[in-house]
Write an enzyme that holds these catalytic residues in place. Structure first.
Site, PDB file in Angstrom:
ATOM      1  N   GLU A 457      62.410 -52.192  97.458  1.00 21.93           N
ATOM      2  CA  GLU A 457      62.709 -51.562  98.750  1.00 21.93           C
ATOM      3  C   GLU A 457      64.047 -50.828  98.813  1.00 21.93           C
ATOM      4  O   GLU A 457      64.479 -50.461  99.911  1.00 21.93           O
ATOM      5  CB  GLU A 457      62.616 -52.592  99.895  1.00 21.93           C
ATOM      6  CG  GLU A 457      61.233 -53.183 100.040  1.00 21.93           C
ATOM      7  CD  GLU A 457      61.047 -54.049 101.269  1.00 21.93           C
ATOM      8  OE1 GLU A 457      59.886 -54.263 101.676  1.00 21.93           O
ATOM      9  OE2 GLU A 457      62.057 -54.520 101.836  1.00 21.93           O
ATOM     10  N   GLU A 554      52.800 -54.675  99.664  1.00 21.58           N
ATOM     11  CA  GLU A 554      53.296 -55.726 100.551  1.00 21.58           C
ATOM     12  C   GLU A 554      52.709 -55.527 101.944  1.00 21.58           C
ATOM     13  O   GLU A 554      52.721 -54.412 102.465  1.00 21.58           O
ATOM     14  CB  GLU A 554      54.835 -55.711 100.688  1.00 21.58           C
ATOM     15  CG  GLU A 554      55.597 -56.379  99.575  1.00 21.58           C
ATOM     16  CD  GLU A 554      57.072 -56.575  99.940  1.00 21.58           C
ATOM     17  OE1 GLU A 554      57.365 -56.747 101.142  1.00 21.58           O
ATOM     18  OE2 GLU A 554      57.911 -56.549  99.045  1.00 21.58           O
TER      19      GLU A 554
END
Length: 882
Positions: A457, A554
């Site tokens: 991320e 995710e």
């Protein structure tokens, strides 16, 4: 797209020879606090927290508020010491090394009071030359510095500009500046885990003594000759030649089952030397490939490598050889502006089904091989084929990857950088380069690892400006990002492992991010790469809220673990949803309220007068909500694999967040701390089934798709049934004609207006009826059939005719398995069978019971008895919470 090929060895131990001696320093050590006021025995591998707990000096660190109470442990500077004798004549050896496979984390090392080195990276292997310092009787000390104080010092010393984030969000109750230390990032806290920054020797430590020449390591890379269509193998060996003269000899490489044996001559000059061998696999041999779970066997071949060198020196290694290919396909898609993003294994496009892996415990010495096998077998038992080893934890222990090889679990392996920006001073970069080099060398032999990921991320964090960076300063951080992940990590990966793809971040736009200078303006673009998606405020039953992306790595929803799991770390005063304990254990801001919000969309919140029962009912409902939400979302991704709608689709991966828990707390996990299955994990076993019917509505039309992960086409029919909530007899049932289900595709099988379906079935409304459906096939490959699925026509807080179900169970034993014969008085949604803390799992759970009787099996993980199960057994269904 260039074909990436992999021929791999799972290394075993070396055969002992007279040319080297090894002394393990595992076992008993002494541990001393910074001011010397506390001294105690400790184990290596281990950490200070575990040693204190084992001696009864602290409670279980996970009990109640002990993560705050024991913060003093990580703020102290501890010392590990050991006295040891060398059981051989040390003067007869030319070179003696002290090797640490893992030190956690910042330490000064002294042997016989002489400083021999320092450590500052949990993920590196350290080797120190102690030839001139070692004696027959020795004292070894590791003087640790508090990781929390060290990280703060490193941050303070970085004066040129800030490197955010300084601290985690307040809800995480964590420590600051974790991005300045090369240590498990989540050990300073995360939104699913506590802050326990450990200190200790967390992996093997040993003395190695040798003469003439020593094999430090060997690693290898596959090569595939497209012209000859043959397999080759490049083996790289590292030697330390301590002889003053060159050493010559032979290397014999043998893979008997592949009729392959080759002999090579070599000559080694004094010093550190690299030897590269090129092995051709016999073209007449039939090579069986390694396949992911559900797609074939995990075939491997035994291999030996024998180094026969001057002076009678003989070094032999044994290994397991696997063959498989990996490609990451990013290419144009008809009807879309973007690029595909999917993996081919052995030339076959495979939909990646699975979850994300976090560390199994805050204290790695508690993570046993048995626990790893339990958790990974649970992934396979839920029809998963992939786990993403997330970049905020650790590079897992060798046993983890060996089990993934054995079980057929593909691994998306992140490097350990997550949700932060990182410094790029030379010392930090040098440490990272050594870390990455070591981990690639250690792990590249495993066929299970199919992709390297640069970070978690961080592309999104930078480009979506999570850390409120001024636009005028952005170029500094972009430059740092490129330096760290492109010019260092990527460069090392490409040089040392050409056998699997590297992606720079997750989420990322893949090739599009590369085109934009490694950072995309919108890393969440559904037309490229992978996405992460979380939405806790909109109704999760509305599939239109989900991204029709190429790959979803995710996504998820929280739930609470079962009461039997929480009970072990709490007291009676903690057993309410609004207790201080419940608020403390929730590390995701407003997470407890978000769960209640999602429950409230479709279920009735408990209103009982018994506070403890209300707490248990609320826990149950969080698990129902989580399971149903992730089911609907995952089914959306699986049915999107073969279609493009408005340029979006061809989804080829669904990895929900997260598989396992690090402690007993609310989280996104489907396995509780210790391995107990939540309702979500039972649901995953169905929604990841190789052959699955998926039902959903759009504008009053019921659609049923068939999703196939099979390798061949099969004939199938859909049976659709309608039940009223008030009767155990189906109102109507109909089977479609047989049709061809194409291999590896999702296709529309059935559509009907819901009002027409209900009218056809007679006295039925949305509120009074529920639809179930299943596939029948003629395929041997799908002989287990498909799970029965269902579609709710209304929210379950609006149902008409749903009665309180009285469910009984008769328990019997068949061998090692227990049989639960269930009988219900009424239709029962979300039937949950629980046997408390008895370890094991059921064949199914959390199911909709529309028939009067049903048989469920229980597979114990440890020996148990019928009487123990009868005493522990409890059953809950939805109406029990009313």
């Amino acid at each position: 797209m260039r074909l990436r090929l992999l021929l791999l060895l799972a290394l075993c131990g070396a055969v002992p020879t007279a040319a080297a001696r090894s002394l393990s320093l595992r076992g008993s050590w002494r541990i001393r606090s910074g001011n010397g006021s506390l001294e105690l025995p400790g184990k290596v591998p281990g950490c200070v927290h575990s040693a204190l707990f084992q001696r009864g000096l602290i409670q279980d660190p996970y009990y109640r508020f002990n993560d705050l109470k024991y913060r003093w442990i990580s703020l102290d500077n501890w010392t590990y010491s050991k006295q040891f004798k060398i059981p051989f004549n040390i003067s007869k050896w030319q070179k003696v090394n002290l090797i640490f496979e893992g030190v956690d984390t910042v330490a000064k090392i002294l042997l016989n009071s002489v400083p021999i080195g320092k450590t500052d990276n949990m993920f590196k292997r350290y080797s120190f030359d102690i030839t001139t310092v070692v004696r027959s009787v020795n004292s070894l000390e590791l003087r640790f510095q508090s990781p929390v104080l060290y990280a703060a010092e490193q941050s303070k010393a970085h004066t040129s500009y800030r490197v955010p984030p300084a601290c985690p969000p307040p809800a995480q109750k964590g420590q600051c500046h974790v991005n300045f230390i090369r240590k498990e990032q989540s050990s300073f806290s995360w939104d699913w885990g506590p802050s326990f920054p450990t200190q200790g020797i967390w992996k093997d430590v040993r003395i190695e003594a040798y003469n003439i020449c020593h094999l430090n390591f060997f690693t290898f890379s596959p090569m595939y000759d497209n012209h000859t269509q043959g397999w080759n193998l490049e083996i790289e060996s590292s030697f330390d030649v301590v002889s003053p003269k060159p050493i010559s000899g032979q290397v014999i490489v043998a893979i008997p089952k592949l009729q392959t044996q080759q002999t090579y001559s070599l000559e080694l000059q004094p010093g550190e030397r690299i030897v590269e061998l090129f092995v051709k696999i016999n073209k007449n041999a039939t090579v069986e490939t390694w396949w992911p779970h559900g797609h074939g066997n995990q075939t491997g071949y035994n291999m030996t490598i024998l180094f026969k060198l001057d002076g009678g020196l003989s070094i032999e290694k044994s290994a397991k050889v696997y063959f498989r290919t990996v490609e990451l396909i990013e290419e144009s898609i008809e009807g879309s502006q973007g690029l595909s993003f999917y993996f081919k294994i052995n030339g076959l496009p495979i939909f990646l089904k699975g979850s994300n892996w976090i560390p199994a415990d805050s204290f790695q010495d508690r993570v046993t091989s048995d626990l790893l096998r339990l958790l990974l077998q649970s992934a396979v038992d839920a029809n998963m084929n992939t786990l993403r080893v997330w970049g905020g934890g650790i590079y897992e222990q060798d046993e983890f990857y060996g089990l993934c090889d054995e079980l057929g679990i593909m691994v998306w392996q992140d490097f350990m950088f997550a949700c932060a920006l990182y410094p790029t001073d030379q010392g930090f970069l040098d440490s990272v380069r050594a870390e990455v080099t070591h981990q690639i060398r250690r792990l590249k032999s495993h066929p299970s690892i199919i992709v390297w990921g640069g970070n978690n991320e961080n592309e999104a964090a930078l480009m979506m400006n999570w850390f409120k960076i001024n636009a005028s300063e952005l170029h500094t951080y972009v430059s740092d990002y490129v330096v760290l992940y492109v010019k260092n990590i990527r460069q090392i990966v490409l040089a040392r492992d050409k056998t699997r793809p590297f992606i720079i971040s997750s989420p990322t736009n893949g090739a599009k991010s590369v085109e934009e200078g490694w950072l995309s303006a919108n890393p969440y673009d559904e037309n490229f790469g992978d996405v992460h998606f979380y939405d806790y405020t909109n109704d999760c039953w509305n599939w239109k809220n989900f991204p029709k992306a190429r790959f979803v790595s995710e996504y998820g929803y929280q739930s609470w673990p079962s009461f039997s799991t929480l009970e072990k770390v709490s007291s009676k005063k903690d057993w309410s949803y609004s207790s201080k304990f419940s608020l403390h254990r929730q590390h995701h801001a407003d997470g407890n309220n978000e769960m209640l919000l999602q429950i409230g969309f479709h279920f009735k919140l408990p209103e009982g007068t018994d506070p403890l029962q209300t707490f248990k009912d609320t826990i149950y409902l969080t698990q129902v909500m989580q399971a149903q939400c992730v089911k609907i979302e995952t089914e959306f991704y699986r049915r999107s694999r073969s279609e493009i709608v408005d340029g979006k689709g061809h989804t080829m991966g669904a990895l929900y967040w997260q598989l396992n828990d690090i402690w007993q707390a609310p989280s996104w996990a489907s396995l509780e701390y210790g391995g107990k299955w939540k309702m979500l994990h039972y649901f995953a076993r169905h929604f990841f089934a190789p052959l699955l019917p998926v039902g959903f509505e759009d504008q009053d039309v019921l659609f049923i798709y068939g999703v196939s992960d099979l390798h061949s086409d099969c004939k199938a029919a859909v049976t659709v049934r309608v039940h009223t909530w008030s009767s155990l007899e189906p109102l109507c049932s109909a089977e479609t004609q047989h049709f061809v289900m194409e291999a590896g595709r999702a296709v529309l099988l059935y559509k009907e207006l819901v009002p027409v379906l209900l009218a056809r079935c007679g006295n039925c409304t949305r509120q009074s009826c529920v639809v179930s459906f299943y596939l029948s096939t003629d395929s041997q490959e799908s002989q287990l059939g498909s799970p029965t699925n269902h579609h709710f026509l209304s929210s379950l807080n609006e149902t008409v005719g749903l009665q309180k179900a009285h469910i009984t169970a008769i328990i019997s034993q068949q061998g090692d398995t227990f049989v639960f014969d269930l009988e219900t008085s009424a239709v029962a949604p979300f039937v949950w069978l629980d046997v408390g803390s008895v370890p094991g799992r059921f064949s199914d759970n959390g199911f909709l019971m529309t028939e009067k009787t049903r048989t469920i099996l229980f597979y114990p993980w440890k020996p148990t008895s019928k009487s123990e199960l009868e005493q522990a057994f409890h059953v809950t269904s939805l109406t029990d919470t009313y």
